[in-house]
Scaffold this motif. Sequence first.
Motif, PDB file in Angstrom:
ATOM      1  N   LYS A  78       0.799  -1.228   0.000  1.00  0.00           N
ATOM      2  CA  LYS A  78       0.000   0.000   0.000  1.00  0.00           C
ATOM      3  C   LYS A  78       0.826   1.271   0.000  1.00  0.00           C
ATOM      4  O   LYS A  78       0.470   2.251  -0.606  1.00  0.00           O
ATOM      5  N   SER A  79       1.914   1.269   0.720  1.00  0.00           N
ATOM      6  CA  SER A  79       2.704   2.499   0.835  1.00  0.00           C
ATOM      7  C   SER A  79       3.887   2.467  -0.127  1.00  0.00           C
ATOM      8  O   SER A  79       5.008   2.220   0.272  1.00  0.00           O
ATOM      9  N   LEU A  80       3.582   2.687  -1.386  1.00  0.00           N
ATOM     10  CA  LEU A  80       4.620   2.716  -2.410  1.00  0.00           C
ATOM     11  C   LEU A  80       5.519   3.913  -2.146  1.00  0.00           C
ATOM     12  O   LEU A  80       5.078   5.050  -2.164  1.00  0.00           O
ATOM     13  N   TYR A  81       6.767   3.656  -1.856  1.00  0.00           N
ATOM     14  CA  TYR A  81       7.716   4.727  -1.569  1.00  0.00           C
ATOM     15  C   TYR A  81       8.473   5.070  -2.841  1.00  0.00           C
ATOM     16  O   TYR A  81       9.086   4.215  -3.453  1.00  0.00           O
ATOM     17  N   VAL A  82       8.384   6.319  -3.236  1.00  0.00           N
ATOM     18  CA  VAL A  82       9.110   6.775  -4.421  1.00  0.00           C
ATOM     19  C   VAL A  82      10.172   7.753  -3.945  1.00  0.00           C
ATOM     20  O   VAL A  82       9.865   8.873  -3.557  1.00  0.00           O
ATOM     21  N   PRO A  83      11.423   7.343  -3.923  1.00  0.00           N
ATOM     22  CA  PRO A  83      12.472   8.225  -3.415  1.00  0.00           C
ATOM     23  C   PRO A  83      12.694   9.424  -4.336  1.00  0.00           C
ATOM     24  O   PRO A  83      12.405   9.367  -5.532  1.00  0.00           O
ATOM     25  N   ALA A  84      13.179  10.512  -3.755  1.00  0.00           N
ATOM     26  CA  ALA A  84      13.532  11.683  -4.557  1.00  0.00           C
ATOM     27  C   ALA A  84      14.638  11.267  -5.519  1.00  0.00           C
ATOM     28  O   ALA A  84      15.630  10.679  -5.121  1.00  0.00           O
ATOM     29  N   VAL A  85      14.434  11.524  -6.768  1.00  0.00           N
ATOM     30  CA  VAL A  85      15.384  11.134  -7.790  1.00  0.00           C
ATOM     31  C   VAL A  85      16.103  12.379  -8.281  1.00  0.00           C
ATOM     32  O   VAL A  85      15.471  13.381  -8.605  1.00  0.00           O
ATOM     33  N   ILE A  86      17.419  12.314  -8.312  1.00  0.00           N
ATOM     34  CA  ILE A  86      18.190  13.443  -8.822  1.00  0.00           C
ATOM     35  C   ILE A  86      17.748  13.714 -10.249  1.00  0.00           C
ATOM     36  O   ILE A  86      17.621  12.803 -11.054  1.00  0.00           O
ATOM     37  N   GLY A  87      17.484  14.973 -10.530  1.00  0.00           N
ATOM     38  CA  GLY A  87      17.048  15.350 -11.870  1.00  0.00           C
ATOM     39  C   GLY A  87      15.547  15.288 -12.058  1.00  0.00           C
ATOM     40  O   GLY A  87      15.056  15.355 -13.172  1.00  0.00           O
ATOM     41  N   SER A  88      14.771  15.166 -10.959  1.00  0.00           N
ATOM     42  CA  SER A  88      13.311  15.116 -11.044  1.00  0.00           C
ATOM     43  C   SER A  88      12.703  16.366 -10.434  1.00  0.00           C
ATOM     44  O   SER A  88      13.225  16.917  -9.468  1.00  0.00           O
ATOM     45  N   TYR A  89      11.578  16.800 -11.016  1.00  0.00           N
ATOM     46  CA  TYR A  89      10.849  17.965 -10.523  1.00  0.00           C
ATOM     47  C   TYR A  89       9.367  17.677 -10.646  1.00  0.00           C
ATOM     48  O   TYR A  89       8.893  17.274 -11.712  1.00  0.00           O
ATOM     49  N   LEU A  90       8.612  17.855  -9.563  1.00  0.00           N
ATOM     50  CA  LEU A  90       7.181  17.568  -9.533  1.00  0.00           C
ATOM     51  C   LEU A  90       6.391  18.853  -9.724  1.00  0.00           C
ATOM     52  O   LEU A  90       6.642  19.849  -9.045  1.00  0.00           O
ATOM     53  N   VAL A  91       5.442  18.821 -10.652  1.00  0.00           N
ATOM     54  CA  VAL A  91       4.526  19.938 -10.889  1.00  0.00           C
ATOM     55  C   VAL A  91       3.125  19.399 -10.636  1.00  0.00           C
ATOM     56  O   VAL A  91       2.732  18.390 -11.219  1.00  0.00           O
ATOM     57  N   SER A  92       2.359  20.065  -9.747  1.00  0.00           N
ATOM     58  CA  SER A  92       1.030  19.580  -9.414  1.00  0.00           C
ATOM     59  C   SER A  92       0.022  20.722  -9.438  1.00  0.00           C
ATOM     60  O   SER A  92       0.276  21.798  -8.898  1.00  0.00           O
ATOM     61  N   ASP A  93      -1.117  20.489 -10.058  1.00  0.00           N
ATOM     62  CA  ASP A  93      -2.171  21.490 -10.200  1.00  0.00           C
ATOM     63  C   ASP A  93      -3.183  21.329  -9.066  1.00  0.00           C
ATOM     64  O   ASP A  93      -3.914  20.347  -9.018  1.00  0.00           O
ATOM     65  N   LEU A  94      -3.201  22.295  -8.143  1.00  0.00           N
ATOM     66  CA  LEU A  94      -4.144  22.274  -7.027  1.00  0.00           C
ATOM     67  C   LEU A  94      -5.268  23.298  -7.228  1.00  0.00           C
ATOM     68  O   LEU A  94      -5.932  23.702  -6.287  1.00  0.00           O
ATOM     69  N   MET A  95      -5.473  23.709  -8.464  1.00  0.00           N
ATOM     70  CA  MET A  95      -6.421  24.783  -8.774  1.00  0.00           C
ATOM     71  C   MET A  95      -7.866  24.442  -8.414  1.00  0.00           C
ATOM     72  O   MET A  95      -8.651  25.317  -8.129  1.00  0.00           O
ATOM     73  N   HIS A  96      -8.235  23.180  -8.418  1.00  0.00           N
ATOM     74  CA  HIS A  96      -9.634  22.818  -8.238  1.00  0.00           C
ATOM     75  C   HIS A  96      -9.905  22.108  -6.913  1.00  0.00           C
ATOM     76  O   HIS A  96     -10.944  21.480  -6.759  1.00  0.00           O
ATOM     77  N   LEU A  97      -8.994  22.227  -5.952  1.00  0.00           N
ATOM     78  CA  LEU A  97      -9.196  21.552  -4.672  1.00  0.00           C
ATOM     79  C   LEU A  97     -10.138  22.305  -3.743  1.00  0.00           C
ATOM     80  O   LEU A  97     -10.661  21.730  -2.801  1.00  0.00           O
ATOM     81  N   GLY A  98     -10.346  23.584  -3.986  1.00  0.00           N
ATOM     82  CA  GLY A  98     -11.288  24.347  -3.171  1.00  0.00           C
ATOM     83  C   GLY A  98     -10.692  24.963  -1.919  1.00  0.00           C
ATOM     84  O   GLY A  98     -11.425  25.347  -1.011  1.00  0.00           O
ATOM     85  N   PHE A  99      -9.356  25.087  -1.842  1.00  0.00           N
ATOM     86  CA  PHE A  99      -8.733  25.707  -0.673  1.00  0.00           C
ATOM     87  C   PHE A  99      -9.298  27.096  -0.402  1.00  0.00           C
ATOM     88  O   PHE A  99      -9.425  27.509   0.741  1.00  0.00           O
ATOM     89  N   GLU A 100      -9.637  27.821  -1.476  1.00  0.00           N
ATOM     90  CA  GLU A 100     -10.101  29.191  -1.315  1.00  0.00           C
ATOM     91  C   GLU A 100     -11.476  29.265  -0.638  1.00  0.00           C
ATOM     92  O   GLU A 100     -11.904  30.329  -0.194  1.00  0.00           O
ATOM     93  N   ASN A 101     -12.162  28.139  -0.511  1.00  0.00           N
ATOM     94  CA  ASN A 101     -13.480  28.114   0.128  1.00  0.00           C
ATOM     95  C   ASN A 101     -13.449  27.638   1.572  1.00  0.00           C
ATOM     96  O   ASN A 101     -14.482  27.560   2.211  1.00  0.00           O
ATOM     97  N   VAL A 102     -12.274  27.326   2.083  1.00  0.00           N
ATOM     98  CA  VAL A 102     -12.155  26.843   3.460  1.00  0.00           C
ATOM     99  C   VAL A 102     -12.512  27.968   4.427  1.00  0.00           C
ATOM    100  O   VAL A 102     -12.071  29.100   4.277  1.00  0.00           O
ATOM    101  N   ASP A 103     -13.342  27.643   5.427  1.00  0.00           N
ATOM    102  CA  ASP A 103     -13.734  28.629   6.433  1.00  0.00           C
ATOM    103  C   ASP A 103     -13.721  27.945   7.796  1.00  0.00           C
ATOM    104  O   ASP A 103     -14.504  27.041   8.051  1.00  0.00           O
ATOM    105  N   PHE A 104     -12.802  28.373   8.660  1.00  0.00           N
ATOM    106  CA  PHE A 104     -12.694  27.805  10.004  1.00  0.00           C
ATOM    107  C   PHE A 104     -13.476  28.613  11.025  1.00  0.00           C
ATOM    108  O   PHE A 104     -13.244  28.517  12.221  1.00  0.00           O
ATOM    109  N   GLY A 105     -14.399  29.450  10.551  1.00  0.00           N
ATOM    110  CA  GLY A 105     -15.245  30.212  11.443  1.00  0.00           C
ATOM    111  C   GLY A 105     -14.948  31.698  11.461  1.00  0.00           C
ATOM    112  O   GLY A 105     -15.668  32.464  12.091  1.00  0.00           O
ATOM    113  N   TRP A 106     -13.916  32.127  10.790  1.00  0.00           N
ATOM    114  CA  TRP A 106     -13.604  33.560  10.775  1.00  0.00           C
ATOM    115  C   TRP A 106     -13.568  34.118   9.352  1.00  0.00           C
ATOM    116  O   TRP A 106     -12.977  35.152   9.081  1.00  0.00           O
TER     117      TRP A 106
END
Length: 165
Positions: A78-106
């Motif tokens: 279950k816990s596939l470990y992918v080590p950091a590989v020299i020469g690798s760069y991760l790009v991830s799109d979090l545009m649609h996760l809805g972080f901007e709508n989070v409200d903790f009461g304030w």
Amino acid sequence: MVSKVRLLCIANVRSKFNPPLPSGYYGNVLVSATAITTVKNLCHNPVGYAVELIKKAKANVTEEYIKSTADLFAIRGKSLYVPAVIGSYLVSDLMHLGFENVDFGWGKAVFGGPANATRLTSFFIPTKNKEGQVGTLVPICLPASAMERFSNELDNMLKHHHIEG
């Protein structure tokens, strides 16, 4: 020796299944897609070159690729470990996760995403300026020696965009 660079990205693969996923399934349906190029090609081409490589890598994710990735998880556990590989760069799109709508009461969040840029990773995050214009924030962390070239590349892209746009 040719130095390889791996641009890793996360691909949402909900639409790739036949038959489709059951109605109401809300779990993650993601795999990692990888674009591989050389340091020389990455350095001697505009930023758009890297963008096109990532687009192609995501477009090439097939149902067979997804099943192969699932098999790898099953073989390694279950816990596939992918080590950091020299020469690798991760790009991830979090545009649609809805972080901007989070409200903790304030009230709604002013910002939702990583507190700062981290090495080897960039996350696309929605943002809004003082005038209310919505855009994309991409925190990056580059060595100081690369920042001037990156800044110049962005300036050239923006000048080109304003001329055509």
